[in-house]
Design a protein around this motif. Structure first.
Motif, PDB file in Angstrom:
ATOM      1  N   LEU A 209       0.865  -1.173   0.000  1.00 44.95           N
ATOM      2  CA  LEU A 209       0.000   0.000   0.000  1.00 44.95           C
ATOM      3  C   LEU A 209       0.906   1.229   0.000  1.00 44.95           C
ATOM      4  O   LEU A 209       1.594   1.505   0.996  1.00 44.95           O
ATOM      5  CB  LEU A 209      -0.905   0.001   1.235  1.00 44.95           C
ATOM      6  CG  LEU A 209      -1.735  -1.265   1.494  1.00 44.95           C
ATOM      7  CD1 LEU A 209      -2.670  -1.051   2.681  1.00 44.95           C
ATOM      8  CD2 LEU A 209      -2.518  -1.669   0.258  1.00 44.95           C
ATOM      9  N   ILE A 210       0.923   1.951  -1.117  1.00 41.75           N
ATOM     10  CA  ILE A 210       1.880   3.034  -1.312  1.00 41.75           C
ATOM     11  C   ILE A 210       1.158   4.377  -1.321  1.00 41.75           C
ATOM     12  O   ILE A 210       0.094   4.526  -1.946  1.00 41.75           O
ATOM     13  CB  ILE A 210       2.656   2.857  -2.638  1.00 41.75           C
ATOM     14  CG1 ILE A 210       3.330   1.479  -2.680  1.00 41.75           C
ATOM     15  CG2 ILE A 210       3.677   3.970  -2.835  1.00 41.75           C
ATOM     16  CD1 ILE A 210       4.364   1.260  -1.604  1.00 41.75           C
ATOM     17  N   GLY A 211       1.736   5.363  -0.649  1.00 43.59           N
ATOM     18  CA  GLY A 211       1.160   6.704  -0.654  1.00 43.59           C
ATOM     19  C   GLY A 211       1.906   7.601   0.303  1.00 43.59           C
ATOM     20  O   GLY A 211       2.710   7.141   1.128  1.00 43.59           O
ATOM     21  N   GLY A 216      -3.493   7.676   4.970  1.00 40.54           N
ATOM     22  CA  GLY A 216      -4.320   6.640   5.598  1.00 40.54           C
ATOM     23  C   GLY A 216      -3.892   5.218   5.284  1.00 40.54           C
ATOM     24  O   GLY A 216      -4.715   4.300   5.366  1.00 40.54           O
ATOM     25  N   LYS A 217      -2.612   5.023   4.951  1.00 40.45           N
ATOM     26  CA  LYS A 217      -2.141   3.665   4.616  1.00 40.45           C
ATOM     27  C   LYS A 217      -2.257   2.722   5.805  1.00 40.45           C
ATOM     28  O   LYS A 217      -2.739   1.592   5.672  1.00 40.45           O
ATOM     29  CB  LYS A 217      -0.670   3.730   4.146  1.00 40.45           C
ATOM     30  CG  LYS A 217      -0.421   4.615   2.955  1.00 40.45           C
ATOM     31  CD  LYS A 217       1.035   4.584   2.533  1.00 40.45           C
ATOM     32  CE  LYS A 217       1.976   5.074   3.606  1.00 40.45           C
ATOM     33  NZ  LYS A 217       1.800   6.506   3.932  1.00 40.45           N
ATOM     34  N   SER A 314       3.984   1.669   2.884  1.00 42.43           N
ATOM     35  CA  SER A 314       5.254   2.377   2.666  1.00 42.43           C
ATOM     36  C   SER A 314       4.998   3.630   1.849  1.00 42.43           C
ATOM     37  O   SER A 314       4.071   3.680   1.031  1.00 42.43           O
ATOM     38  CB  SER A 314       6.259   1.469   1.942  1.00 42.43           C
ATOM     39  OG  SER A 314       7.443   2.172   1.641  1.00 42.43           O
ATOM     40  N   ARG A 315       5.834   4.631   2.054  1.00 43.87           N
ATOM     41  CA  ARG A 315       5.740   5.828   1.222  1.00 43.87           C
ATOM     42  C   ARG A 315       6.433   5.624  -0.127  1.00 43.87           C
ATOM     43  O   ARG A 315       6.223   6.405  -1.051  1.00 43.87           O
ATOM     44  CB  ARG A 315       6.365   7.027   1.938  1.00 43.87           C
ATOM     45  CG  ARG A 315       5.672   7.401   3.232  1.00 43.87           C
ATOM     46  CD  ARG A 315       6.288   8.637   3.849  1.00 43.87           C
ATOM     47  NE  ARG A 315       5.971   8.720   5.269  1.00 43.87           N
ATOM     48  CZ  ARG A 315       6.483   9.609   6.099  1.00 43.87           C
ATOM     49  NH1 ARG A 315       7.356  10.503   5.645  1.00 43.87           N
ATOM     50  NH2 ARG A 315       6.151   9.616   7.369  1.00 43.87           N
ATOM     51  N   PHE A 326      -0.247  -1.241  -4.738  1.00 45.84           N
ATOM     52  CA  PHE A 326      -1.607  -0.690  -4.655  1.00 45.84           C
ATOM     53  C   PHE A 326      -1.469   0.760  -4.203  1.00 45.84           C
ATOM     54  O   PHE A 326      -1.078   1.042  -3.070  1.00 45.84           O
ATOM     55  CB  PHE A 326      -2.449  -1.478  -3.651  1.00 45.84           C
ATOM     56  CG  PHE A 326      -3.883  -1.025  -3.559  1.00 45.84           C
ATOM     57  CD1 PHE A 326      -4.860  -1.627  -4.335  1.00 45.84           C
ATOM     58  CD2 PHE A 326      -4.254   0.016  -2.712  1.00 45.84           C
ATOM     59  CE1 PHE A 326      -6.186  -1.211  -4.255  1.00 45.84           C
ATOM     60  CE2 PHE A 326      -5.568   0.443  -2.635  1.00 45.84           C
ATOM     61  CZ  PHE A 326      -6.539  -0.170  -3.410  1.00 45.84           C
ATOM     62  N   GLU A 327      -1.744   1.684  -5.107  1.00 47.37           N
ATOM     63  CA  GLU A 327      -1.650   3.108  -4.790  1.00 47.37           C
ATOM     64  C   GLU A 327      -2.865   3.515  -3.951  1.00 47.37           C
ATOM     65  O   GLU A 327      -4.008   3.406  -4.399  1.00 47.37           O
ATOM     66  CB  GLU A 327      -1.613   3.935  -6.070  1.00 47.37           C
ATOM     67  CG  GLU A 327      -0.369   3.711  -6.926  1.00 47.37           C
ATOM     68  CD  GLU A 327       0.826   4.518  -6.435  1.00 47.37           C
ATOM     69  OE1 GLU A 327       0.649   5.310  -5.482  1.00 47.37           O
ATOM     70  OE2 GLU A 327       1.911   4.349  -7.004  1.00 47.37           O
TER      71      GLU A 327
END
Length: 872
Positions: A209-211, A216-217, A314-315, A326-327
């Protein structure tokens, strides 16, 4: 006296307290039997006749009950005396006053006649679903029954704690595997469905989960973990990495959440791989960006564990084989350039989030046609970033939505231009924090920056300690409350106490500001000094009757212990860092943190700065610990010899003796071991430890001498040293040492055919291991009880215990099967005679938890066991 209405009377040792209620004279013999059973399990009996009575009886037993953890009621024929002006006897009053949540074990003696009022009380107890109700005939069987029931109760509570308490690296507890969200998740239904599809397909080993920070990851990962437990029957584990800054701590952190202790006995990666094995499990790794270079470790782990899946937040991308990116999107906001109606705002997840958080800050706040346009404008300006929206919503207590929107419109563009080197949404998030912080007072801003030195969670006591001399120090509570109101600090409960935390991105921001203002070094030292003092206060309690409580207390502080060690090394206080590490030797050993401390000591030596001989000895000793077990060699022996010399040069005879015992234990691993040299070194170490009064280390050093006796075939010598180790542990009331020494002695007694003695010892070590959350010790105890069942011909019971122990070994990566697996030979012999019932027991055991295993491990449990698989 506490001054709160009744006296507080505490048992001196502060162990688990068991309140015993009964008539005194009628059941004097039974009370003594119950007392013996309680003390057998190292618990503290709380009994009316054991203490002085300067207070009225009712006040006294109220006080005793208030200080107790378990209620035991023993009832015979008599209801007991009813005092003047009272409606019930003391016997019934004690039951009535026992807290609703207190476990209650009730034992009713078989009798031909009984006082009518006692019969009524027993009937009421039978209807109470919080009480366990059993009959007994005499004091002899009562003692065994109580001991067994208490052991099972401890096991059940141990199992419950593994399932229902918060389990994070911040608390380092093996409790609930995924934290519970503290507020409702809004607007993520579609993403949760997409993540479920990725996890369910079985094609992706790592879903990332990237952002940017604040999107809100972590929250999405927590929700996904809860929502997909059905896909992973072998468990879902949550591993927070926000306080893990050193790459070398990734594996130890994963290991501890999985229940794998790092004792140095085997390579940690191997133990984790064994623990996961062929299990269909989900492991959530939160905030991976801090140690992104360790991403290839995941490839090695999922290669060794083919059915495990990793959900990572992770960023930045991990860029490893098997990763599915998954962005994580921002929350949807009403379209720009279109007049916003109430319906538009209500359909927007961002606006719904703002409304929910604003209502928390200002009860009664509602989204309306009057404020919908302003709320939508706020959410648009904040790019739909959840954390930014929460920070803005917290201002509704002081400002209207229109004022917030207007201020953001003036301020955010200016703040964003000052951080042009960041991607757009990173700039928005940073600018929002800047804006939120800009509304604080100078003291509040200073506190927020200073809190950046803490790890994941911290206590008010710690905040007040580091605040001495700071501008906010005299108003710590009020200032902290203001930061909570601003949503910059979070308050929560952990381990029964109130703790506080900063979100990872806020901590990062605070620390950057502190560094920029030049105050970071002073705050790091204030933090390190507080935790150095804390460990010096707690460390003596790690050896003796308060050991269980001390281990639990330190377990809640592990992230800050890591941070304190990091601060001491970073600021070149290397001798203090060495002292910090050595002071907690018992804790690292009991809880399995040798990888952590070895990493710090390696960094200390790599500095190349002058250190005292003692510090050099400490920093040399810890990295060699794993080598002592995994790679015993002449180099390890020589290195430990250097540690002995440096400890001696520094005048620390005690530490030198412990290093000498470790050196001798290393020699024992060699095929061509010289027993004379080993015996001499261990004997010298034990004599020194005895002279200096360190009974904890002396007991542990006696154990390898006993093992040496077995290796050379001198069984009387082996038993003598195990007896001595047990004797010392008993005198100190030290649970860990008693388990280590007791399991060794029980194994030898079993091999000598002393099955009754071995059985009693295995039961005790099993119970103590449960209290200590020492999974290795509990496993050896279960295997010992399996061996006992096997020689008694109890096929189903032996099979079940064997299967439970094997499952625990598989899921926690316990090695050394050959060293302690006394159950394998008698189990195989029984399998040859009764294969059907052994197999049936094994099948049942594979679905059992620890509490179920304890129930059938008890000495008298076989009377109620069926010959074949039970139906429960």
């Amino acid at each position: 006296m506490t001054g709160v209405g009744h006296p507080v009377i505490r048992t001196p040792d502060q162990r688990i307290r068991v309140f015993v209620s009964s008539t005194l004279r009628e059941l004097a013999e039974e009370r003594e039997a119950v007392r013996s059973a309680i003390e057998r399990l190292r618990l503290a009996p709380v009994m009316f006749e054991l203490g002085a009575r300067p207070h009225p009886p009712r006040d006294l037993y109220r006080s005793y009950l208030a200080q107790s953890d378990v209620f035991i009621g023993i009832y015979g024929q008599s209801y007991g005396w009813v005092a003047p002006d009272e409606n019930v006897s003391g016997l019934e009053d004690e039951y009535n006053l026992a807290p609703a949540g207190m476990p209650k074990l009730i034992y009713v003696k078989d009798a031909d006649t009984r006082d009518p009022r006692l019969t009524e009380l027993i009937a009421r107890i039978q209807a109470d679903d919080t009480a366990a109700y059993l009959h007994f005939t005499g004091s002899a069987d009562l003692e065994d029954q109580v001991a067994g029931d208490l052991a099972m109760l401890l096991a059940e509570r141990f199992d419950q704690s593994r399932r229902t308490e918060l389990a994070t690296a911040a608390e380092i507890s093996l409790a609930a595997r995924v934290p519970e969200p503290y507020t409702e998740t809004i607007g993520r239904e579609g993403e949760l469905a997409e993540i479920r599809a990725l996890l369910a397909g079985g094609l992706h080993r790592v879903v990332s989960l990237i952002g940017p920070g604040g999107i809100g990851k972590s929250r999405l990962a927590i929700e996904a973990a809860h929502a997909n437990t059905d896909l992973f029957p072998d468990g879902v584990y949550f591993v927070p990495l926000e306080g893990v800054l050193e790459a070398g701590l990734l594996l130890p952190t994963i290991a501890y959440i999985l229940g794998v202790r790092d004792t140095g006995a085997a390579a940690l990666e191997e133990r984790i791989a064994q623990a996961i094995g062929d299990r269909h499990a989900l492991i959530v790794l939160d905030n991976f960006e801090q140690i992104i270079d360790e991403a290839p470790v995941l490839v090695r782990l999922y290669t060794l564990a083919p059915r495990a899946c990793f959900l990572v937040t992770s960023r930045t991308l991990l860029r490893i084989r098997g990763e599915r990116v998954f962005e994580v999107a921002t929350l949807d906001t009403p379209a720009a350039g279109v007049p916003v109606t109430l319906g538009h705002a209500q359909a927007s997840a961002a606006c719904r989030l703002f409304t929910e958080r604003a209502a928390a800050a200002l009860p009664g706040f509602e989204l309306s046609s009057d404020n919908a346009a302003d709320v939508a404008e706020i959410c648009r300006q904040l790019d739909g970033l959840p954390l930014a929206i929460e920070l803005a919503a917290a201002k509704i207590r002081l400002l209207s939505p229109h004022d917030v929107a207007e201020r953001l419109g003036r301020t955010l563009p200016l703040l964003s231009t000052s951080v042009r080197d960041l991607p757009e949404r990173h700039r928005t998030m940073r600018a929002t924090i800047d804006w939120s912080v800009g509304l604080l007072t100078a003291e509040q801003r200073a506190m927020l920056e200073d809190l950046g030195v803490f790890a994941a969670r911290f206590t008010l006591e710690a905040v007040e300690a580091v605040g001495a001399g700071r501008s906010w120090g005299e108003q710590a509570i009020e200032t902290l409350a203001a930061l909570i109101d601003a949503s910059l600090v979070q308050r929560m409960d952990a381990g029964g106490r109130t703790v506080f935390s900063l979100l990872a991105i806020v901590r990062e921001y605070a620390l950057e500001r502190l560094e920029a203002h030049g105050g970071a070094a002073d705050m790091r030292m204030a933090h390190a000094d507080y935790y150095l003092g804390l460990v010096r206060r707690i460390a003596p309690r790690l050896r003796g009757s308060e050991q269980v409580e001390a281990v639990a207390e330190l377990g809640l502080e592990v992230p800050n212990l890591r941070a304190a060690a990091r601060h001491l090394v970073q600021e070149d206080r290397l001798d203090d860092a060495g002292d910090f590490a050595w002071t907690l030797l018992a804790y690292w050993w009991i809880s399995g943190y040798f990888a952590d401390v070895s990493l710090w000591m390696g960094e200390l030596l790599d500095k190349g700065l002058p250190v005292s001989p003692r510090t050099r000895a400490v920093a040399t000793f810890f990295p060699l610990w794993a080598g002592m077990w995994q790679r015993p060699s002449d180099q390890v022996v020589d290195g430990l010899g250097d540690a002995v010399r440096w400890f001696s040069e520094s005048g620390d005879e005690l530490a030198a003796a412990m290093a000498l015992a470790a050196r001798a234990s290393t020699r024992m691993q060699f095929p061509d071991m010289d027993p004379t040299v080993v015996r001499s070194e261990l004997g010298t170490a034990i004599a020194t430890l005895h002279r200096l009064g360190d009974r904890w280390a002396e007991s542990l050093a006696e154990v390898p001498l006993g093992q040496l006796g077995i290796l050379v075939g001198d069984i009387p010598e082996a038993l003598r040293h195990f007896d001595r180790a047990v004797e010392i542990a008993d005198a100190a009331d030290d649970a860990f040492n008693r388990v280590v020494a007791g399991n060794n002695r029980a194994r030898l007694r079993f091999l000598l055919g002393e099955h009754d003695a071995a059985e009693a010892e295995f039961l005790l070590t099993l119970t103590l291991s449960i209290r200590l959350h020492f999974v290795d010790g509990a496993t050896y105890g279960l295997e010992g009880m399996c061996a006992i069942a096997a020689v008694h011909g109890e096929a189903w019971r032996a099979g079940a215990l064997s299967a439970v122990a094997a499952t625990i070994r598989e899921t926690t990566g316990i090695y050394d099967i050959a060293g302690f697996a006394v159950h394998l030979e008698p189990l195989e012999a029984l399998r040859a005679a009764d294969p059907e019932n052994v197999a049936a027991g094994e099948q049942a055991g594979r679905g059992m938890g620890l509490a179920d295993a304890i129930a059938i491990a008890l000495p008298d449990a076989d009377a109620d066991l069926p010959e074949r698989v039970p139906t429960w």
